[in-house]
Design an enzyme around this catalytic site. Structure first.
Site, PDB file in Angstrom:
ATOM      1  N   ASP A  19     -94.652  24.150  16.964  1.00 25.54           N
ATOM      2  CA  ASP A  19     -93.868  23.724  15.996  1.00 25.54           C
ATOM      3  C   ASP A  19     -95.013  22.614  14.968  1.00 25.54           C
ATOM      4  O   ASP A  19     -94.591  22.741  13.721  1.00 25.54           O
ATOM      5  CB  ASP A  19     -92.673  22.644  16.132  1.00 25.54           C
ATOM      6  CG  ASP A  19     -93.064  21.671  17.185  1.00 25.54           C
ATOM      7  OD1 ASP A  19     -94.186  21.612  17.711  1.00 25.54           O
ATOM      8  OD2 ASP A  19     -92.367  20.638  17.425  1.00 25.54           O
ATOM      9  N   GLY A 121     -91.886  16.594  29.857  1.00 30.19           N
ATOM     10  CA  GLY A 121     -91.933  17.511  28.995  1.00 30.19           C
ATOM     11  C   GLY A 121     -90.633  18.032  28.360  1.00 30.19           C
ATOM     12  O   GLY A 121     -90.447  19.125  27.940  1.00 30.19           O
ATOM     13  N   SER A 123     -88.292  16.219  26.478  1.00 27.82           N
ATOM     14  CA  SER A 123     -88.085  15.550  25.330  1.00 27.82           C
ATOM     15  C   SER A 123     -87.235  14.183  25.680  1.00 27.82           C
ATOM     16  O   SER A 123     -86.177  14.273  24.686  1.00 27.82           O
ATOM     17  CB  SER A 123     -87.434  16.483  24.244  1.00 27.82           C
ATOM     18  OG  SER A 123     -88.270  17.633  24.162  1.00 27.82           O
ATOM     19  N   SER A 124     -87.398  13.766  26.860  1.00 29.64           N
ATOM     20  CA  SER A 124     -86.553  12.374  27.022  1.00 29.64           C
ATOM     21  C   SER A 124     -87.004  11.495  25.707  1.00 29.64           C
ATOM     22  O   SER A 124     -85.748  10.808  25.312  1.00 29.64           O
ATOM     23  CB  SER A 124     -87.061  11.739  28.286  1.00 29.64           C
ATOM     24  OG  SER A 124     -88.475  11.540  28.441  1.00 29.64           O
ATOM     25  N   ASP A 171     -88.286  19.333  18.957  1.00 33.38           N
ATOM     26  CA  ASP A 171     -87.447  18.592  19.836  1.00 33.38           C
ATOM     27  C   ASP A 171     -86.193  17.780  19.333  1.00 33.38           C
ATOM     28  O   ASP A 171     -85.087  18.113  19.776  1.00 33.38           O
ATOM     29  CB  ASP A 171     -88.166  17.362  20.423  1.00 33.38           C
ATOM     30  CG  ASP A 171     -89.494  17.825  21.396  1.00 33.38           C
ATOM     31  OD1 ASP A 171     -89.356  19.235  21.480  1.00 33.38           O
ATOM     32  OD2 ASP A 171     -90.087  17.035  21.757  1.00 33.38           O
ATOM     33  N   ASN A 215     -96.952  10.876  29.772  1.00 38.81           N
ATOM     34  CA  ASN A 215     -96.346   9.774  28.600  1.00 38.81           C
ATOM     35  C   ASN A 215     -97.074  10.204  27.370  1.00 38.81           C
ATOM     36  O   ASN A 215     -98.132   9.846  27.377  1.00 38.81           O
ATOM     37  CB  ASN A 215     -96.484   8.398  29.264  1.00 38.81           C
ATOM     38  CG  ASN A 215     -95.891   8.131  30.545  1.00 38.81           C
ATOM     39  OD1 ASN A 215     -94.616   8.501  30.654  1.00 38.81           O
ATOM     40  ND2 ASN A 215     -96.276   7.380  31.403  1.00 38.81           N
ATOM     41  N   LYS A 216     -96.467  11.037  26.527  1.00 35.32           N
ATOM     42  CA  LYS A 216     -96.823  11.524  25.364  1.00 35.32           C
ATOM     43  C   LYS A 216     -97.607  10.376  24.429  1.00 35.32           C
ATOM     44  O   LYS A 216     -98.721  10.367  24.166  1.00 35.32           O
ATOM     45  CB  LYS A 216     -96.120  12.392  24.607  1.00 35.32           C
ATOM     46  CG  LYS A 216     -95.730  13.843  25.017  1.00 35.32           C
ATOM     47  CD  LYS A 216     -94.998  14.408  24.153  1.00 35.32           C
ATOM     48  CE  LYS A 216     -93.728  13.951  23.746  1.00 35.32           C
ATOM     49  NZ  LYS A 216     -92.933  14.698  22.824  1.00 35.32           N
TER      50      LYS A 216
END
Length: 290
Positions: A19, A121, A123-124, A171, A215-216
């Site tokens: 995306d 992974g 999308s929390s 997301d 943790n992005k």
């Protein structure tokens, strides 16, 4: 008076999350979600000093109380409050876009509960940002500023960048538009648009959690954002080597076919022809692009 806000999580049917390159994606929503119970606090005096009280049902996340002035300020330490802040700033930006600069934010108490494994992974983070955005939108009667579900999803995609990640919007789109029994074909050009793709009734999708936490936001500069920037550099190099006149104006791979008047199906061969298969350093890219 109380109300609740809830947003689901997502999984991806396509093999690569693209995306942030501007290409379409095919995610579906799952039943795990983030739910926020909301009540108007006693400090709801319609002033900027109104307080926001935040508590998480997970005891590993600390409680916090702050004014909206404090919530608007740049933060020095990343925490789960960062995602609440992002949702608020997204709604605040919406107000600014509509020349509403004197909103009197209502004092609120939030109780957050989530069933999405953090850093898995799924999308929390996006689910929390969207849920918080809906809270601030509803509590302050700002629904009229949103033209569609897709409009709000795009707004929340921009808002999550306040956390420090450069996501593309998939997301938030599926969190807002997911429906039972359907995947969603999400297009980003020229604007966000979603279409239902019916899933076979007998199909079973196994979504496994490896228990490796990613943790992005905390690793964004070296991991998540790095891939986004690499894609932008690849776009510049590819456009430059193809001799496209306005290559400096292209920042996402999806722009190449239109700029070169080519079909999307021709992109793989173009990449094999013009992009090296070996590692390229930033210095080499800088030298080539001048």
């Amino acid at each position: 008076f109380t109300f609740s806000s809830s947003s689901s999580s997502q999984s991806l049917l396509t093999t690569f999350q693209k995306d942030y390159h501007g290409f379409s994606v095919l995610p579906f929503a799952i039943e795990q979600d983030v739910t926020i119970a909301v009540s108007f606090s006693s400090s709801t005096d319609g002033s900027e000093s109104s307080l926001l009280k935040m508590k998480n049902m997970d005891p590993s996340y600390s409680e916090s109380t702050m004014s909206f002035i404090e919530l608007s300020a740049p933060e020095s330490i990343h925490s789960w409050i960062s995602y609440v802040r992002a949702g608020f700033l997204g709604v605040r930006d919406l107000c600014s876009q509509n020349q509403l600069t004197d909103v009197k934010w209502k004092g609120l108490s939030l109780l957050v509960q989530g069933s999405v494994p953090a850093g898995s992974g799924l999308s929390s983070s996006s689910a929390l940002v969207v849920a918080c955005g809906l809270v601030f939108l509803h509590a302050n009667n700002l629904h009229h500023l949103v033209s569609s579900i897709e409009h709000f999803a795009s707004l929340m995609a921009d808002a999550e960048r306040y956390v420090g990640t450069c996501g593309g919007g998939m997301d938030q789109a599926i969190v807002m538009t997911g429906q039972e029994g359907f995947a969603k074909l999400v297009d980003f050009v020229p604007t966000l648009k979603t279409r239902n793709v019916k899933l076979p009734p007998s199909a079973v999708f196994v979504v496994a959690n490896s228990l490796v936490v990613s943790n992005k936001a905390e690793t964004a500069p070296k991991c998540f954002n790095l891939r986004v920037i690499e894609g932008r550099l690849a776009t510049a190099v590819l456009a430059h080597r193809m001799g496209l006149t306005d290559w400096q104006l292209l920042s996402k791979l999806h722009q190449i076919p239109d700029a070169a008047h080519l079909k999307l199906s021709e992109m793989p061969e173009l990449c094999r022809k013009h992009l090296p298969s070996t590692h390229v350093t930033l210095a080499q890219v800088a030298t080539e692009l001048g």
